[in-house]
Design an enzyme around this catalytic site. Structure first.
Site, PDB file in Angstrom:
ATOM      1  N   GLU A 133      -3.501  26.076  -1.488  1.00  0.00           N
ATOM      2  CA  GLU A 133      -3.772  27.186  -0.376  1.00  0.00           C
ATOM      3  C   GLU A 133      -4.617  26.715   0.858  1.00  0.00           C
ATOM      4  O   GLU A 133      -5.072  25.504   0.576  1.00  0.00           O
ATOM      5  CB  GLU A 133      -5.258  28.198  -1.387  1.00  0.00           C
ATOM      6  N   ASP A 160      -2.238  22.865   3.670  1.00  0.00           N
ATOM      7  CA  ASP A 160      -1.682  23.561   3.622  1.00  0.00           C
ATOM      8  C   ASP A 160      -0.013  23.145   2.426  1.00  0.00           C
ATOM      9  O   ASP A 160       0.258  21.980   2.197  1.00  0.00           O
ATOM     10  CB  ASP A 160      -0.741  22.843   5.054  1.00  0.00           C
ATOM     11  N   ASP A 181       4.612  31.451  -3.010  1.00  0.00           N
ATOM     12  CA  ASP A 181       4.105  32.661  -2.789  1.00  0.00           C
ATOM     13  C   ASP A 181       3.584  32.648  -1.730  1.00  0.00           C
ATOM     14  O   ASP A 181       2.338  33.623  -1.936  1.00  0.00           O
ATOM     15  CB  ASP A 181       3.775  33.206  -3.728  1.00  0.00           C
TER      16      ASP A 181
END
Length: 299
Positions: A133, A160, A181
């Site tokens: 994340e 990243d 996602d």
């Protein structure tokens, strides 16, 4: 005469019944509207990307970026039944287990409220789950408000997603399942949509590894996204219900019999999460419903 009277009363009874049903529906709708609670802002987490909002309404706690009310939520948690997956797309992504029902290493790019990492921690008790994340604010919210917990089998990397994937590729790491996602305020970040990125992702997959990607059904990028995934993975399953979930494999796609057998074996395990395996199986389309001559996305 009597028969004619019954026939003549039929239309009147139908009209009266229709009026009565319409009135009942109006009353039920009114009660539903009265029962619905307006969104309540629980918390705002500052972020260098976009403020992360925690909102509660109608028995659900949701995560969103920037706005309390917009066209969608990033994550929602059922406060009375936290295991139950609220969104269809999370159930569709989880159904990728029909291809590989027992992955030992799972990589998830994009945390949000950690619906899938938390569920997989329970569904796959022997699996190691790595989540990536980019936004520390999202991590803080996931931990404080959505029950996400890091641990030996639940590792988190704050960076990243593409940088992580490229580094893992160079290091020769492999995963049995990679799940994409990652969304920002507008859509999937452009550098996570290109053929070069997907080539790195494919290289991370074990020989029977599975790729799962959450995208949109209604998107101007639909044809180009599809052409790009096809350029890297060949045929893939195309699941659609609001969101679109792409499920691909490094090797050949399994046949329908294998999917059904794996789904049946997982039915009891997945039921507490609101997943009906028979319903999910019906979404597994092999049809190419896009312009196969569309431009492939590149860096």
């Amino acid at each position: 005469m009597a028969e004619r009277n019954r026939k003549s009363r039929g239309p009147r009874l139908s009209i009266l019944l229709s009026i009565t049903l319409a009135a009942c529906a109006a009353v039920l709708t009114t009660y539903a509207l009265l029962d619905a609670t307006p969104p309540r802002l629980v918390h705002t987490e500052p972020s260098e990307f976009a403020p992360v909002l925690v909102i509660e309404e109608n028995g659900q706690r949701c995560l969103n970026f920037s706005q309390i009310i917009d066209n969608g939520r990033q994550t929602c948690l059922d406060l009375d039944d936290p295991d139950r997956m609220v969104f269809e797309y999370t159930r569709m992504m989880t159904s990728a287990l029909f291809l590989n029902p027992a992955p030992k290493k799972v990589l998830i790019i994009g945390l949000g409220g950690a619906t899938i990492p938390t569920a997989f921690h329970k569904i796959l008790p022997d699996a190691a789950i790595d989540s990536v994340e980019i936004d520390p604010a999202v991590v803080r919210v996931a931990e404080r408000y959505f029950g996400y917990k890091q641990g030996p089998r639940q590792r988190l990397f704050v960076e990243d997603g593409r940088a992580f994937v490229e580094r893992a590729h160079r290091a020769g790491q492999q995963y049995d399942m990679v799940m994409l996602d990652a969304f920002d305020v507008d859509y999937i970040p452009a550098h996570l949509l290109t053929v070069e990125f997907l080539q790195h992702v494919r290289a991370l997959l074990a020989p029977d590894g599975v790729l799962v990607a959450n995208t949109f059904t209604l998107s101007d990028m639909y044809d180009k996204e599809s052409a790009t995934y096809a350029a890297v993975f060949g045929d893939f399953f195309n699941l659609r219900d609001g969101n679109r979930v792409i499920i691909a494999s490094r090797g050949p796609l399994p046949d329908d019999e294998t999917l059904a057998r794996n789904a049946a074996a997982l039915a009891t395990t997945l039921a507490p999460f609101g997943i009906d395996v028979d319903r999910e199986l019906q979404r597994f389309s092999r049809q190419s419903d896009w312009n196969t001559q569309a431009e492939v996305l590149t860096d």
